[in-house]
Write a protein that holds these residues in place. Sequence first.
Motif, PDB file in Angstrom:
ATOM      1  N   ARG A 169       0.818  -1.181   0.051  1.00 46.27           N
ATOM      2  CA  ARG A 169      -0.036   0.018  -0.056  1.00 46.27           C
ATOM      3  C   ARG A 169       0.949   1.190   0.050  1.00 46.27           C
ATOM      4  O   ARG A 169       0.743   2.137  -0.603  1.00 46.27           O
ATOM      5  CB  ARG A 169      -0.986  -0.042   1.305  1.00 46.27           C
ATOM      6  N   ARG A 173       0.981   4.056  -3.259  1.00 46.48           N
ATOM      7  CA  ARG A 173       0.479   5.193  -2.801  1.00 46.48           C
ATOM      8  C   ARG A 173       1.413   6.357  -3.535  1.00 46.48           C
ATOM      9  O   ARG A 173       0.917   7.269  -4.230  1.00 46.48           O
ATOM     10  CB  ARG A 173       0.800   5.637  -1.348  1.00 46.48           C
ATOM     11  N   THR A 191     -11.252   7.289   0.666  1.00 41.82           N
ATOM     12  CA  THR A 191     -10.398   6.458   1.516  1.00 41.82           C
ATOM     13  C   THR A 191     -10.759   6.705   2.962  1.00 41.82           C
ATOM     14  O   THR A 191     -11.476   7.662   3.355  1.00 41.82           O
ATOM     15  CB  THR A 191      -8.939   6.757   1.458  1.00 41.82           C
ATOM     16  N   ASP A 193      -8.161   6.485   5.098  1.00 40.37           N
ATOM     17  CA  ASP A 193      -6.783   6.241   5.594  1.00 40.37           C
ATOM     18  C   ASP A 193      -6.320   7.866   5.463  1.00 40.37           C
ATOM     19  O   ASP A 193      -6.222   8.342   4.279  1.00 40.37           O
ATOM     20  CB  ASP A 193      -6.078   5.467   4.735  1.00 40.37           C
ATOM     21  N   GLU A 196      -3.020   8.551   3.645  1.00 42.53           N
ATOM     22  CA  GLU A 196      -3.450   8.390   2.279  1.00 42.53           C
ATOM     23  C   GLU A 196      -3.895   9.617   1.608  1.00 42.53           C
ATOM     24  O   GLU A 196      -3.568  10.308   0.410  1.00 42.53           O
ATOM     25  CB  GLU A 196      -4.239   7.379   2.086  1.00 42.53           C
TER      26      GLU A 196
END
Lengths: 363, 261
Positions: A169, A173, A191, A193, A196
């Motif tokens: 991941r 990214r 997302t 996250d 992120e």
Amino acid sequence: MNVNVTQLSKRYDGDVVAVDGVDITFPSGQTTVIVGPSGSGKSTLLNLIAGLLLPTTGSIHFGNRDVTRIPPEDRNIGFVFQSYALFPHMTAEENVGFGLLESRLPASQRAEIVESTMRRFGIERLRRRRPGELSGGEKQRVALARALARRPAVLLLDEPLAALDAQLRERLRSELKSIFASLNVTTIHVTHDRSEAMLLGDSVVVMNEGRVLQHDTPQRIYRQPANVFLARFFGDANLIEGHLDATGRHIDTALGSLAVSEPGATAGPVVAVIRPEMLALAPSHPDFTVRVEHAEFLGSRWRVEGISERAGRIIIDLPGDVAIAAGESLPLRLTRDSVHVIAAEDIAIGAHHEPDLTVTRRS
Amino acid sequence: MIERWGRKRFAIGWTMTVVIALMAVLPPLAAVLQAFRAPQAEQWSPGSFQYVIETYGGCLLFSLRLAAFVALASLVIGVPAAYAFALHPFRGSAAIEQLAAVPLALPGVSVAIAVIVGYAQLRGNWLLLAGGQMLYTVPYAVRVVANTLRNVPLRTLEDVARTLGAHGVVRFRHVVAPLLVRPVVLASLIVFALSWGEFNVSFLLATPTQMPIGAALYGTYTSNSGAVSGAATAIFLAGALPLLVALQLLERRPFDFGQGV
């Protein structure tokens, strides 16, 4: 092209409100990341923009074109699903070329587009493989290539990295960041996250309970969160209660009088947002001291949790090259000249979502 | 200790597999080999096969046609029903699905008699025989197709196709139809095999001119020599075995519908 959603709502069975009167402009050619906790309405909003769901009220415009009631197949979008949803009976090449099936391009030109798109994502060697023979990262690349091969006007991504392991991941990214930068396509990325969101977004929309809490650059959302929920959602924060004076320039807190970074709020009770990295060791002229309760060595830095007699529980990030032990007393100072404050009417927003949230009261 | 338990488990597994395999293989094998227990004059010979084909050839052809019709008709009814039950369930659809499986729990004789009584005007018509068999085969077709469709994220894949600009015909041709092929082929093989080997309904609804092989086989056991009935059983199995092998091969290579299809 800009994507505009206006007063967009989605209700289920009359009662459950998934998206509640949302107004957002997604700027042309930029990447906007929608972030929020589970159930915040972010994926529903993405499905509404894609046309996979019909809104209860409101409108969606791609540029000047009203697409509110137009089916997804006629919106010229690319959509990357969380599970990638590659067609299991097709090879990677057939998956990537699927979006071109209805184009009027000659077969040779379609093949060229597929070839160049696969090369761009470094998956040309996977041409003949079926999804069952691909790793998670390879599936993700094929799904992205498939969404982009038909050169969509708007690219929509629903948690495209969520199914990958942490290491992969992290790597993808950075790849996504450079892909987005080279595309010049209006991109909307959903997302949960936060890191992120901060890495990938030219701008970030934070949603909760179907509403937009803040739409801004990642830097401004981190440094100047609009409410307590945002302050906590984007990283750790020491939330120190204070009283804004009549000039709107200073607050009186348990840590002393602090300057306000954006003067203008109404005098009265406010909360100062002090990020852990805004505090530093100050052996000679400390503003206050903290007794270390717990210290975690994270390599380049220490994450310290301590108790201040005046301000209660405090989280501090300190450089990793100092020695810190539980029980010792740390002299600290604020490294900024001024702090961001959350006005009284915004303090309560989202506070109930974080049961461990403590707002330190003035002594 | 763990290693010893592992070996023990392996041995138990092997024993069970062998027992189950023998239970499945021995009865038909015994039926075929019974010819060898017959008196010398009646033992197996190419002549037994020739006799079976000459005498029961019509039954074999009729069974083939009947099984093909039953398979086709079961799919025509079963596939749309399974599609609806699995992908577009409605209020009461689960109850209907369960209800359709009731004939499977009833004794075959009861079902056959119910069919005869209910459709007396069709007595002697092969459609009655087909209808009686379909009471068993349609629920199987529905079950097989619906179960597969429940494991395929077909709606998501259709959504993906829509976001990629695919309209109805292209979606059906390139996404839905290819994904339906496997369960439909699987269901048709199962239904064909069921019809080929069906006895209860066939026995009660057969007429001398329209006799499926299942009922004819019974005739060979009761009125022919061991050699003839053994040969008939071998011919019957020769029809069923390729279907079973094809079923095994199909089930061995499923699509990867796991995380990140």
